[in-house]
Design an enzyme around this catalytic site. Sequence first.
Site, PDB file in Angstrom:
ATOM      1  N   ASP A  30      65.193  51.585  41.926  1.00  0.00           N
ATOM      2  CA  ASP A  30      63.911  51.314  41.280  1.00  0.00           C
ATOM      3  C   ASP A  30      63.845  49.880  40.798  1.00  0.00           C
ATOM      4  O   ASP A  30      62.793  49.250  40.810  1.00  0.00           O
ATOM      5  CB  ASP A  30      63.683  52.282  40.113  1.00  0.00           C
ATOM      6  CG  ASP A  30      64.790  52.202  39.065  1.00  0.00           C
ATOM      7  OD1 ASP A  30      65.932  51.860  39.425  1.00  0.00           O
ATOM      8  OD2 ASP A  30      64.513  52.493  37.892  1.00  0.00           O
TER       9      ASP A  30
ATOM     10  N   ARG B  56      68.644  46.053  35.243  1.00  0.00           N
ATOM     11  CA  ARG B  56      69.026  46.612  33.950  1.00  0.00           C
ATOM     12  C   ARG B  56      70.099  47.697  34.108  1.00  0.00           C
ATOM     13  O   ARG B  56      70.637  47.906  35.193  1.00  0.00           O
ATOM     14  CB  ARG B  56      67.791  47.141  33.227  1.00  0.00           C
ATOM     15  CG  ARG B  56      67.105  48.313  33.888  1.00  0.00           C
ATOM     16  CD  ARG B  56      65.750  48.581  33.238  1.00  0.00           C
ATOM     17  NE  ARG B  56      65.105  49.764  33.815  1.00  0.00           N
ATOM     18  CZ  ARG B  56      63.801  49.994  33.746  1.00  0.00           C
ATOM     19  NH1 ARG B  56      63.002  49.117  33.142  1.00  0.00           N
ATOM     20  NH2 ARG B  56      63.285  51.092  34.270  1.00  0.00           N
ATOM     21  N   ASP B  57      70.381  48.410  33.035  1.00  0.00           N
ATOM     22  CA  ASP B  57      71.449  49.421  33.042  1.00  0.00           C
ATOM     23  C   ASP B  57      70.968  50.697  33.716  1.00  0.00           C
ATOM     24  O   ASP B  57      71.058  51.786  33.165  1.00  0.00           O
ATOM     25  CB  ASP B  57      71.906  49.720  31.605  1.00  0.00           C
ATOM     26  CG  ASP B  57      70.765  50.214  30.724  1.00  0.00           C
ATOM     27  OD1 ASP B  57      69.586  50.091  31.129  1.00  0.00           O
ATOM     28  OD2 ASP B  57      71.052  50.733  29.631  1.00  0.00           O
ATOM     29  N   GLU B  58      70.492  50.570  34.929  1.00  0.00           N
ATOM     30  CA  GLU B  58      69.899  51.704  35.632  1.00  0.00           C
ATOM     31  C   GLU B  58      70.195  51.553  37.126  1.00  0.00           C
ATOM     32  O   GLU B  58      71.107  52.150  37.648  1.00  0.00           O
ATOM     33  CB  GLU B  58      68.385  51.730  35.361  1.00  0.00           C
ATOM     34  CG  GLU B  58      67.715  53.013  35.837  1.00  0.00           C
ATOM     35  CD  GLU B  58      66.293  53.092  35.319  1.00  0.00           C
ATOM     36  OE1 GLU B  58      65.642  54.107  35.570  1.00  0.00           O
ATOM     37  OE2 GLU B  58      65.835  52.140  34.663  1.00  0.00           O
TER      38      GLU B  58
ATOM     39  N   ASP C  32      59.875  56.351  43.481  1.00  0.00           N
ATOM     40  CA  ASP C  32      59.692  54.983  43.957  1.00  0.00           C
ATOM     41  C   ASP C  32      59.973  54.905  45.458  1.00  0.00           C
ATOM     42  O   ASP C  32      59.262  54.228  46.205  1.00  0.00           O
ATOM     43  CB  ASP C  32      60.644  54.043  43.219  1.00  0.00           C
ATOM     44  CG  ASP C  32      60.551  54.150  41.711  1.00  0.00           C
ATOM     45  OD1 ASP C  32      60.769  55.258  41.184  1.00  0.00           O
ATOM     46  OD2 ASP C  32      60.273  53.142  41.054  1.00  0.00           O
TER      47      ASP C  32
ATOM     48  N   TRP D 187      58.829  63.252  43.383  1.00  0.00           N
ATOM     49  CA  TRP D 187      60.145  62.614  43.358  1.00  0.00           C
ATOM     50  C   TRP D 187      61.063  63.332  44.358  1.00  0.00           C
ATOM     51  O   TRP D 187      61.426  62.757  45.394  1.00  0.00           O
ATOM     52  CB  TRP D 187      60.711  62.645  41.932  1.00  0.00           C
ATOM     53  CG  TRP D 187      60.372  61.410  41.137  1.00  0.00           C
ATOM     54  CD1 TRP D 187      61.240  60.443  40.730  1.00  0.00           C
ATOM     55  CD2 TRP D 187      59.077  60.999  40.651  1.00  0.00           C
ATOM     56  NE1 TRP D 187      60.578  59.459  40.030  1.00  0.00           N
ATOM     57  CE2 TRP D 187      59.247  59.779  39.971  1.00  0.00           C
ATOM     58  CE3 TRP D 187      57.791  61.536  40.740  1.00  0.00           C
ATOM     59  CZ2 TRP D 187      58.186  59.093  39.380  1.00  0.00           C
ATOM     60  CZ3 TRP D 187      56.733  60.859  40.137  1.00  0.00           C
ATOM     61  CH2 TRP D 187      56.930  59.661  39.476  1.00  0.00           C
TER      62      TRP D 187
ATOM     63  N   GLU E  66      57.139  46.688  36.958  1.00  0.00           N
ATOM     64  CA  GLU E  66      57.093  48.111  36.619  1.00  0.00           C
ATOM     65  C   GLU E  66      55.759  48.482  35.977  1.00  0.00           C
ATOM     66  O   GLU E  66      55.195  49.546  36.238  1.00  0.00           O
ATOM     67  CB  GLU E  66      58.235  48.449  35.658  1.00  0.00           C
ATOM     68  CG  GLU E  66      58.336  49.915  35.296  1.00  0.00           C
ATOM     69  CD  GLU E  66      59.594  50.211  34.512  1.00  0.00           C
ATOM     70  OE1 GLU E  66      60.008  51.389  34.500  1.00  0.00           O
ATOM     71  OE2 GLU E  66      60.187  49.290  33.912  1.00  0.00           O
TER      72      GLU E  66
ATOM     73  N   HIS F 172      60.161  45.845  40.382  1.00  0.00           N
ATOM     74  CA  HIS F 172      60.008  47.293  40.480  1.00  0.00           C
ATOM     75  C   HIS F 172      58.970  47.547  41.569  1.00  0.00           C
ATOM     76  O   HIS F 172      57.783  47.468  41.322  1.00  0.00           O
ATOM     77  CB  HIS F 172      59.520  47.833  39.125  1.00  0.00           C
ATOM     78  CG  HIS F 172      60.209  49.054  38.659  1.00  0.00           C
ATOM     79  ND1 HIS F 172      61.342  49.020  37.872  1.00  0.00           N
ATOM     80  CD2 HIS F 172      59.938  50.354  38.843  1.00  0.00           C
ATOM     81  CE1 HIS F 172      61.728  50.246  37.578  1.00  0.00           C
ATOM     82  NE2 HIS F 172      60.892  51.089  38.172  1.00  0.00           N
TER      83      HIS F 172
END
Length: 540
Positions: free
Chosen positions: A130, A134-136, A143, A195, A396, A417
């Site tokens: 996505d 970042r921490d993802e 997406d 999703w 995003e 994003h």
Amino acid sequence: TFTVKGQKGTSVQIRVGEMLNDSGLETRGNDNPEGSIYTINYRSAKAKAYYVLKGDEAGEFYCPTFTFFGFRYLEITATEDVEFTDVVCPVIGSATRETGKMETSHPVVNQLISNIIWGQRGNYLSVPTDCPQRDERLGWTGDTQAFCGTAAYNAMVDGFFHKWLQDARDSQNEAGVYPDVIPTVRVVGFGGAAWSDAGIIVPYTMWKMYGDVTIIREHYESMEKYMGWLEASNMNAPNPHYGDWLAYEGTDARLICVAYYALDCMYMEAMSRAIGKADRAEHYKATYAKVRDHFRTLYCDANGELNPENRTQCGYLLALRIGLLDEDKRPAAVAALKQKIIDNGYKLSTGFVGTCILNEVLAEFGENNLAYSLLLQTENPSWLYSFYQGATTIWERWNSYTKADGFGPSGMNSFNHYSYGAIGDWLYRDAVGLHETSAGFKTMAIKPHPGADFTQMRAEQMTPYGRAVAEWRKQGEEFTLDVVIPVNTTAEVYVPSSSQDAVMLDGVAATSSQDVKVKGYDAGYTLIEVGSGHYTFTAR
């Protein structure tokens, strides 16, 4: 990477960020002084690297081996004076050769196209993430399914998604449900509508774009398990986890669930027929009818129109795209959708689910001018609004940063994003008009939809048979359409014209011949069937 000279024991710190603090004011969301790296939106991700010099007089080279960073700005500090002879930031990603190209007469739209491509580059690294910073950095499936059609126009992603669908099978649970994140490095949920349905939508899209039935055969058993879970739920699946994510206008999350179940049935019918499973195709055709009727029972009134509470932009888009309304009710639904957009100041109100099909649905039902209005809208929310706030990738949130107010909520505010970049599919497929009419572009159509003040659009796509090109130009009353059709394929070319007699081929009347067959005139287009070759049509 960098090459540096300095004293032994000197520590060099590299820190990255997507944005710079614009004022240092906390009221504008700044996390440090003006001009410094803005990093609070990275959350717990440190986004730093350290190198301690050994003091080599010839210089020392550093390249991080086991990590990557998503960023736009780079900050380097050192504990002592050092000398850098080079600093290079290589772009890394999966080996998806970029084969699609698009350009228009509108410079700002060309920048939007660049933003879409850079979003894909940043997020297609082993997994369709996505966001890359970042921490993802997770393989969020909503997406993924929203953008995969645009991705397939931009680059050769068939191998990339063959691999990812193996990840999907590995992540599928015993009940047959796909997770909302693939691979499941972090368990956030299973079976979320729009999703987990990526397990059906992605192979369908890859088959349509590349014509490779292998991807269906490899994944078919897995898809059947998922469809079995949907069927066993008695119309209670998929699950309403996210709704129309980040929409400005809420849509009933359960409506989205039922709509996506119907979409899954449509795609499963088509894929089953593609691999010769006629009995399963009939099963999914019948199941689609049951789900469609269930949708009408829950969300339509006695006249067969959407209930008042379901008349959102997203609600209309899903009902129209998936055929959930009776055919005679669709014109009224299109008119209502159009009016909602106009009443909203010619702006969208959709989130991840609605936005990815918005312009395509408008084009499908003859509202191409409105689609252009949305493309060129500059107020919030819109694609160009983000551009005019400084976006170089897709954000995003439409207002992740605004010149007026500063930064949006740092807890979820990515500046790379790609989901909203799904408008690229409409630009290729409808605005320029280059799209497949059978899987893998064995047959294709070129049907341009000129609009707004554009005077030129060009799209290029590498099909399994070779390069296909479409370019249209407007000059005064004259319209020119250049097309290149690959070998062993045929195309239906729709030339905007005042009449069939007004179309010329290379300066000569476009009469039927061995390679060019004039099929007739309808609704402002002359339809011409052509074989492989390069053709230039002009019309008034």
